[in-house]
Design an enzyme around this catalytic site. Structure first.
Site, PDB file in Angstrom:
ATOM      1  N   PHE A 157       0.724  -1.429  -0.527  1.00 31.90           N
ATOM      2  CA  PHE A 157      -0.463   0.182  -0.006  1.00 31.90           C
ATOM      3  C   PHE A 157       1.061   1.306   0.085  1.00 31.90           C
ATOM      4  CE2 PHE A 157      -2.634  -3.021   2.310  1.00 31.90           C
ATOM      5  CZ  PHE A 157      -3.485  -3.668   1.357  1.00 31.90           C
ATOM      6  N   PHE A 272      -6.955  12.162   1.459  1.00 30.46           N
ATOM      7  CA  PHE A 272      -8.090  12.099  -0.438  1.00 30.46           C
ATOM      8  C   PHE A 272      -8.909  12.763  -0.516  1.00 30.46           C
ATOM      9  CE2 PHE A 272      -4.721   8.669  -2.752  1.00 30.46           C
ATOM     10  CZ  PHE A 272      -4.023   9.140  -1.145  1.00 30.46           C
ATOM     11  N   CYS A 283      -0.760   3.646  -9.982  1.00 33.53           N
ATOM     12  CA  CYS A 283      -1.676   2.515  -9.301  1.00 33.53           C
ATOM     13  C   CYS A 283      -3.993   2.820  -9.620  1.00 33.53           C
ATOM     14  CB  CYS A 283      -1.942   2.282  -8.396  1.00 33.53           C
ATOM     15  SG  CYS A 283      -0.166   1.611  -7.342  1.00 33.53           S
ATOM     16  N   LYS A 286      -4.386   2.123 -13.394  1.00 31.13           N
ATOM     17  CA  LYS A 286      -4.101   0.558 -13.416  1.00 31.13           C
ATOM     18  C   LYS A 286      -5.422  -0.523 -13.005  1.00 31.13           C
ATOM     19  CE  LYS A 286      -0.390  -1.521 -11.934  1.00 31.13           C
ATOM     20  NZ  LYS A 286       0.387  -2.498 -12.269  1.00 31.13           N
ATOM     21  N   ARG A 350       3.779   8.549 -14.386  1.00 38.21           N
ATOM     22  CA  ARG A 350       2.792   7.506 -15.217  1.00 38.21           C
ATOM     23  C   ARG A 350       1.477   7.813 -15.097  1.00 38.21           C
ATOM     24  NH1 ARG A 350       5.300   1.738 -12.949  1.00 38.21           N
ATOM     25  NH2 ARG A 350       5.814   3.434 -11.129  1.00 38.21           N
TER      26      ARG A 350
HETATM   27  C1  UDX Z   1      -1.184   4.959  -4.417  1.00 39.81           C
HETATM   28  C2  UDX Z   1      -1.752   4.220  -3.073  1.00 39.81           C
HETATM   29  O1  UDX Z   1      -1.821   5.320  -2.439  1.00 39.81           O
HETATM   30  C3  UDX Z   1      -1.011   3.150  -2.121  1.00 39.81           C
HETATM   31  O2  UDX Z   1      -1.899   2.455  -1.487  1.00 39.81           O
HETATM   32  C4  UDX Z   1      -1.207   2.555  -3.423  1.00 39.81           C
HETATM   33  O3  UDX Z   1      -0.284   0.941  -3.396  1.00 39.81           O
HETATM   34  C5  UDX Z   1       0.136   2.929  -4.902  1.00 39.81           C
HETATM   35  O4  UDX Z   1      -1.395   3.943  -4.541  1.00 39.81           O
HETATM   36  P1  UDX Z   1       0.791   6.077  -4.855  1.00 39.81           P
HETATM   37  O5  UDX Z   1       0.219   6.146  -6.939  1.00 39.81           O
HETATM   38  O6  UDX Z   1       2.265   6.030  -5.266  1.00 39.81           O
HETATM   39  O7  UDX Z   1      -0.435   5.875  -4.593  1.00 39.81           O
HETATM   40  O8  UDX Z   1       0.324   7.918  -5.042  1.00 39.81           O
HETATM   41  P2  UDX Z   1      -1.267   8.523  -4.011  1.00 39.81           P
HETATM   42  O9  UDX Z   1      -0.529   9.798  -3.452  1.00 39.81           O
HETATM   43  O10 UDX Z   1      -2.241   7.420  -3.680  1.00 39.81           O
HETATM   44  O11 UDX Z   1      -2.198  10.012  -5.088  1.00 39.81           O
HETATM   45  C6  UDX Z   1      -2.205   9.207  -6.325  1.00 39.81           C
HETATM   46  C7  UDX Z   1      -3.033  10.209  -6.825  1.00 39.81           C
HETATM   47  O12 UDX Z   1      -3.964  10.829  -6.689  1.00 39.81           O
HETATM   48  C8  UDX Z   1      -1.847  11.754  -7.563  1.00 39.81           C
HETATM   49  O13 UDX Z   1      -1.965  12.040  -8.576  1.00 39.81           O
HETATM   50  C9  UDX Z   1      -2.783  12.267  -6.366  1.00 39.81           C
HETATM   51  O14 UDX Z   1      -2.058  13.690  -6.736  1.00 39.81           O
HETATM   52  C10 UDX Z   1      -3.607  12.599  -6.465  1.00 39.81           C
HETATM   53  N1  UDX Z   1      -4.888  12.492  -4.865  1.00 39.81           N
HETATM   54  C11 UDX Z   1      -4.732  12.022  -3.838  1.00 39.81           C
HETATM   55  C12 UDX Z   1      -5.455  13.567  -5.378  1.00 39.81           C
HETATM   56  O15 UDX Z   1      -5.954  13.590  -6.557  1.00 39.81           O
HETATM   57  N2  UDX Z   1      -6.325  13.931  -4.266  1.00 39.81           N
HETATM   58  C13 UDX Z   1      -6.386  13.951  -3.070  1.00 39.81           C
HETATM   59  O16 UDX Z   1      -6.676  14.125  -2.292  1.00 39.81           O
HETATM   60  C14 UDX Z   1      -4.924  13.019  -2.484  1.00 39.81           C
END
Ligand code: UDX
Length: 454
Positions: A157, A272, A283, A286, A350
């Site tokens: 995660f 989030f 992630c 996909k 990505r």
């Molecule tokens: C995510 C999951 O959080 C992680 O648990 C999983 O194993 C892999 O995928 P990651 O892709 O590294 O991790 O990034 P994350 O911090 O979750 O952000 C994902 C995307 O959502 C980013 O582009 C971020 O900018 C966006 N985001 C996040 C928002 O637009 N709003 C939010 O409130 C939070």
């Protein structure tokens, strides 16, 4: 314990380095010689805060090799953490996984090995990996594989940019196995994290609120589904606030206040719920696609997940529509884009919203200038046709621009001298794609301040 990690991408490398830091003997295998050479020299092939520091601290118990034979035999636990990129139909490409499982099967020779699927795999893949291992083992050893190994699932995660923190101080550890011994070995492997008995690295002290970490032990299919369901939920949460954001823009409400107001409800939670251009990365896109495809195989629809993906897709076009509404004509306009990485503290491009937005603007005839504090080099290599649009400095992004869009919330963008930059723009139009700047202050400085909500 003796651990072997196959694949040194984000997940594999973080797993290997963290487990070595926690006291296990870890061998990381990767077929890419260049990566292995870098890692042997203590350098990380990926941009990830604290990775090199932890590599240094764990170096005595950590080795890197291109040869499975150096790591798999005698390992108590073998993690398979190879990439599973998306195929055009939404299914993950499992070629690397099956190749890795095949080679692991040939080399297993210990007393009892737990082979852990760390890659995000379609539900049911652990059984498939089990059969590949079994066949490869029996072919190369000439005897039955009963009792030699078991397959477990241990979904990851971790978030890029905070990957080391997430692996030392996780919210939970999920392990799935249909074999009690598999669960037992993984419990032992993670004991120091579960009980938080390790001495934290000086650069990542244990936060005060971190106590014992819960372990969720399940059957294989449940562990695999937990990973997809968690990512689909988080992705949906972001799309939800973005959908509300667009309505907020129409009725004259402030979506950040709305997010705060609903997030303080403990049942909802504040994380989030940051509105903006939506999610990117390796992630969410996909995994939501794979979840829908798996469901289809069972003639099951997932309309909520489909809608979350659609809202996220639209969110990128909202930026273009907002600029069109403001500037009326995009052809020939100079538009600056701040941030290329899909989020701060990574150079990962990505499914980056930024690249998508830049391409949409270019297709409308705009002249685009791009900037990122870290991801520029990778961008040049991965998007060579846009490399000429990269700016050398932030000044270049603002200079004579008709509008600037902030897409990635890098700290250094939050602290810009906005007053100075307003003065060098042709039109001081700023689209805050992350709702993270002080609107009133920017308006006082002369900006026309826009967001994805209006
Ligand atoms: C995510 C999951 O959080 C992680 O648990 C999983 O194993 C892999 O995928 P990651 O892709 O590294 O991790 O990034 P994350 O911090 O979750 O952000 C994902 C995307 O959502 C980013 O582009 C971020 O900018 C966006 N985001 C996040 C928002 O637009 N709003 C939010 O409130 C939070």
């Amino acid at each position: 314990m003796k651990v072997c990690v196959v694949g040194t991408g984000y997940v594999g490398l973080t797993t290997g380095v963290s487990l070595a830091f926690l006291g296990h003997d870890v061998t990381c295998v990767d077929l890419d010689e260049r990566k292995v050479e870098m890692l042997r020299a203590g350098r990380s092939p990926i941009y990830e805060p604290h990775m090199e520091a932890l590599l240094g601290e764990a170096s005595e118990r950590l080795s890197f090799t291109t040869d499975y034979a150096d790591g798999v035999p005698d390992a108590d636990v073998v993690f398979i953490a190879v990439q599973t990129p998306s195929l055009p139909d939404g299914n993950p490409d499992l070629r690397y996984l099956s190749g890795a499982a095949e080679t692991v099967g040939q080399h297993i020779s210990g007393d009892f090995t737990v082979v852990v699927n760390k890659s995000t795999v379609p539900i049911g893949s652990s059984n498939w990996v089990d059969s590949i291992l079994r066949e490869a083992f029996e072919r190369s050893h000439g005897r039955r594989a009963d009792g030699e190994f078991t397959v477990a699932s241990n979904p990851e995660f971790l978030r890029e940019g905070v990957a080391i923190f997430d692996s030392l101080y996780p919210d939970r550890i999920v392990v799935g196995s249909d074999h009690p011994r598999g669960l037992d070995v993984l419990h032992q492997l993670y004991r120091a994290v579960l009980n938080q008995t390790f001495t934290p690295p000086s650069f990542l002290p244990r936060p005060g609120e971190v106590g014992a970490v819960p372990m969720v032990s399940t059957d294989l299919a449940s562990a695999e589904l937990i990973k997809y369901a968690a990512n689909a939920f988080l992705a949906t949460k972001i799309s939800f606030i973005n959908e509300v954001g667009r309505l907020a823009g129409k009725v004259g409400a402030d979506v950040t206040q709305v997010a705060r107001g609903i997030g303080l409800d403990a049942r909802i939670g504040p994380r989030f719920l940051e509105p903006g251009v939506g999610w990117g990365g390796s992630c969410f896109g996909k995994d939501t696609a794979a979840l829908i495809t798996t469901a289809e195989e069972y003639h099951h629809d997932m309309p909520i997940v489909r809608a979350a993906r659609e809202v996220n897709r639209q969110q990128r076009s909202v930026v273009v529509d907002q600029l069109l509404g403001e500037l009326r004509i995009l052809k020939g306009r100079k538009i600056g884009v701040l941030g290329l990485a899909f989020k701060p503290d990574t150079d990962d491009l990505r499914d980056s919203p930024s690249v998508d937005i830049a391409r949409q603007l270019i297709s409308r005839g705009a002249r685009v200038t791009l900037h990122d504090p870290v991801a520029g080099e990778r961008f040049r290599a991965e998007q060579p046709d846009l490399a000429g649009q990269l700016a050398d400095s932030i000044d270049e992004v603002f200079d004579d621009a008709d509008a600037v869009v902030l897409v990635t919330k890098w700290d250094q963008y939050l602290e810009l001298d906005w007053g100075k930059f307003a003065g060098i723009m042709r039109k001081p139009v700023l689209l805050d794609g992350r709702h993270c700047l002080d609107a009133a202050r920017l308006e006082r400085l002369g900006y026309r301040y826009l967001t994805t909500a209006g």
